[in-house]
Structures are given as structure tokens and as C-alpha cells.
Design an enzyme around this catalytic site. Structure first.
Site: not given
Length: 295
Positions: A198-199
Site C-alpha cells: 500500500d505504498e
């Protein structure tokens, strides 16, 4: 052609300046390069032999221009003697043309496959954004060319809760919506990439204005805080952002730039999430002071 003067029908362009019969007779046995004066200006080759009466006999051949002659005069195999090696040459020319066309077609296919493979290797399949490999490649190129850039590192807040509450399909959908938001904030020369679960990373080329980056970060955070509808449910996330710049340095190391943006990101996390911070050197000092003994 009967009754016409030879030099009125043909132009001799090699040797040059052969404009009279006397000039032609002076080149007995020499190879002549000629072409018709009228269209189609087919090229021919010839050899002249005097006839002993002030005239001459000239043996003419299409030579390699036979390929053009076949096209210009709609010639077929019946226009050549059965033993004429020209027919075999024409077959070779046709075979070569076919082989070259096949080679061009194959090269185009191979080039297309190579481009597709490279694009796939640099693309995150879920979101369609660039991946970590592409990010490293782009940062390296920018550093080599000396172009200034700003790097924004985004980490989603509360994303784990979306996966835990609604399942990974919902999480995947949220990631795709985040990608759409980031693409909407970039220009043609910029890059949005997913570098982890989720980066995300956004590279803004030629941008060094803090106020401009601050406005962009605030817009991204505000859009991320809007609930994302999925299968009748509302997925709620936010985003923390760290930002750094490449400008104003003698030497730029892509790994250092990524580390700075990462430190700024975690300063945002520690500051309460859903905010952005710009990197400053004290963040590196604080990180070193917070490191466990011996690390």
C-alpha cells in the site's frame, strides 16, 4: 523509332558529354549508360561497335534495371528467351524481396514483443502504475541527466482494516482507486508508481516549489479521505506523505532520495497521519538517535 536519330531517343549520361555520333564512335567497346529521353525514363546499358560505314550497332541491355522495366512495360516470362539468365535473376530478386519483407515483419513483431515485455516488467499489474523496478530506473536516469525532481512517498493509513473487514478484493479495488487519484495529479513527464503493498511514489520532474507540492499533497490526502464505495460497503482510508527534493545538491544518490522521502513519510505517521511533511536533515539525526544500540 524507325528513322529517328539515336541521340534524339536516348540520353547518354555516362560517359558524360556524348552528344554527337562522332563522340559515340570514339567510345567503341566502352560500356555506355543510357536512358530514354521520354517517360518512362528506363535506364539501359550498352556497348557500341562501328559498322564500318559511319554508323554503329549498339547492343542494349536492361541490366539490373530489368526489375523496373518489368514493372514499367508489364513484361512477362514470354518476353525473354528461355535461356536468358535474366529470368533467374528476377526470381532471385523476387525471393530477396519476399525474404526482406518477411524479415521486416518478423523484426516488427520481435520489437513489439520486446517493448511489451519491457512495459510488463516495469508495470504493476494490479494498478497499471509503474512498479519499484521502473521507479529505480527512472530515478537513475534523472540523476544521470542532471534533471531536478521532487519525490513524494505515500503510505495508506488504515488499509489493513479494509482488507480485514471487507476482503482482499475490496483492498485491490481501493488500490486501483488510489492509483487513479495519483494519475490525476501527474503530468506527462511525471511518474506515479506502486512500490509496495500500500505504498506509492510520485516523481515530479522539474518541480522544486514547496507550496506547489504542498497543495498537491493536500489534494491527494483530501481525496483519499473520501469513502470509497465497494459492493455496497464504504471503505475508509487516508494517506500519509513524505516529500523531498533533488535540487541544490552536488551529488544525488537515488537511494538517499528514497530514504529521505521515507523518513519524511514516517514523520507524518508519527505526527498523527493524514498529513504531509517535507524532509529536513534533523529527521536523519532523529532516526539515528532512535535506532537500537548496535544497529
Amino acid at each position: 523509332m524507325v528513322g529517328s536519330r539515336f541521340l534524339d531517343l536516348f540520353e547518354v549520361y555516362r560517359p558524360r558529354l556524348l552528344v554527337t555520333m562522332a563522340d559515340l564512335l570514339a567510345h567503341e567497346g566502352a560500356k555506355l549508360h543510357l536512358r530514354f529521353r521520354d517517360a518512362p525514363r528506363t535506364s539501359l546499358k550498352g556497348v557500341l561497335v562501328p559498322d564500318g560505314q559511319g554508323g554503329a550497332v549498339i547492343d542494349l541491355s536492361f541490366g539490373i534495371s530489368v526489375v523496373d522495366a518489368v514493372r514499367d512495360y508489364d513484361l512477362t516470362g514470354s518476353d525473354f528467351a528461355p535461356t536468358d539468365l535474366t529470368i533467374e535473376m528476377l526470381y532471385l530478386v523476387e525471393a530477396k524481396s519476399a525474404a526482406m519483407e518477411a524479415s521486416r515483419t518478423l523484426n516488427k513483431r520481435l520489437q513489439g514483443a520486446r517493448v511489451a515485455a519491457e512495459e510488463q516488467a516495469f508495470t504493476d499489474t494490479l494498478t497499471g502504475l509503474k512498479n519499484r523496478r521502473a521507479t529505480d530506473h527512472i530515478l537513475g536516469r534523472l540523476v544521470r541527466t542532471g534533471r531536478d525532481f521532487a519525490l513524494m512517498h505515500l503510505d495508506l493509513d488504515f488499509f489493513k482494516e479494509v482488507n480485514d473487514s471487507f476482503g482482499h478484493a475490496a483492498g485491490d479495488y481501493v488500490l486501483q482507486q488510489v492509483a487513479r487519484i495519483l494519475v490525476g495529479e501527474t503530468r506527462k513527464d511525471d511518474t506515479a508508481a506502486r512500490v509496495g503493498g500500500d505504498e506509492f511514489v510520485v516523481i515530479f520532474v522539474g518541480v522544486s516549489d514547496r507550496h506547489r507540492l504542498s497543495d498537491i499533497a493536500d489534494r491527494i490526502i483530501a481525496r483519499l479521505e473520501r469513502p470509497i464505495a465497494y459492493d455496497g460497503q464504504k471503505c475508509r482510508i487516508s494517506g500519509s506523505i513524505g516529500i523531498t527534493f533533488s535540487s541544490g545538491r552536488a551529488d544525488v544518490d537515488p537511494a538517499d532520495v528514497m530514504q529521505e522521502a521515507d523518513l519524511a513519510l514516517y514523520a507524518s505517521k508519527r505526527g498523527g497521519r493524514a498529513q504531509h511533511r517535507f524532509y529536513d536533515p534533523t529527521m536523519t539525526q532523529n532516526a539515528e538517535n532512535d535506532a537500537p544500540f548496535g544497529v
